[in-house]
Write a protein that holds these residues in place. Sequence first.
Motif, PDB file in Angstrom:
ATOM      1  N   SER A  12       0.801  -1.224   0.000  1.00 54.65           N
ATOM      2  CA  SER A  12       0.000   0.000   0.000  1.00 54.65           C
ATOM      3  C   SER A  12       0.829   1.266   0.000  1.00 54.65           C
ATOM      4  N   GLY A  13       2.100   1.186   0.241  1.00 56.60           N
ATOM      5  CA  GLY A  13       2.940   2.378   0.257  1.00 56.60           C
ATOM      6  C   GLY A  13       2.839   3.101   1.586  1.00 56.60           C
ATOM      7  N   SER A  14       3.269   4.349   1.604  1.00 54.23           N
ATOM      8  CA  SER A  14       3.325   5.101   2.858  1.00 54.23           C
ATOM      9  C   SER A  14       2.118   5.985   3.094  1.00 54.23           C
ATOM     10  N   GLY A  15       1.190   6.052   2.153  1.00 53.64           N
ATOM     11  CA  GLY A  15       0.018   6.906   2.318  1.00 53.64           C
ATOM     12  C   GLY A  15      -0.958   6.360   3.343  1.00 53.64           C
ATOM     13  N   GLU A  16      -1.822   7.220   3.824  1.00 55.19           N
ATOM     14  CA  GLU A  16      -2.811   6.816   4.821  1.00 55.19           C
ATOM     15  C   GLU A  16      -4.131   6.370   4.192  1.00 55.19           C
ATOM     16  N   THR A  17      -4.332   6.642   2.902  1.00 52.95           N
ATOM     17  CA  THR A  17      -5.561   6.247   2.241  1.00 52.95           C
ATOM     18  C   THR A  17      -5.249   5.262   1.130  1.00 52.95           C
TER      19      THR A  17
END
Length: 65
Positions: A12-17
């Motif tokens: 998902s990577g480092s993003g929160e959404t």
Amino acid sequence: MSEIAWQKSSYSGSGETNCVEIGATPHTLALRESDNPTVVLHTDHPQLTALLGHIRATTPRTVSP
């Protein structure tokens, strides 16, 4: 039901959404998308293993140059 401790997918990577998250309850595995956390899919280990195997087998792989 007790609170579920959610874990974000490493893909998902480092993003929160826009994250796929998984958590465990005493009898099931729970999946949700972080941008709509009220919708939770409950499954068990054999069903999730079969789903992930199907996705891996049928999803084309992109090769980076």
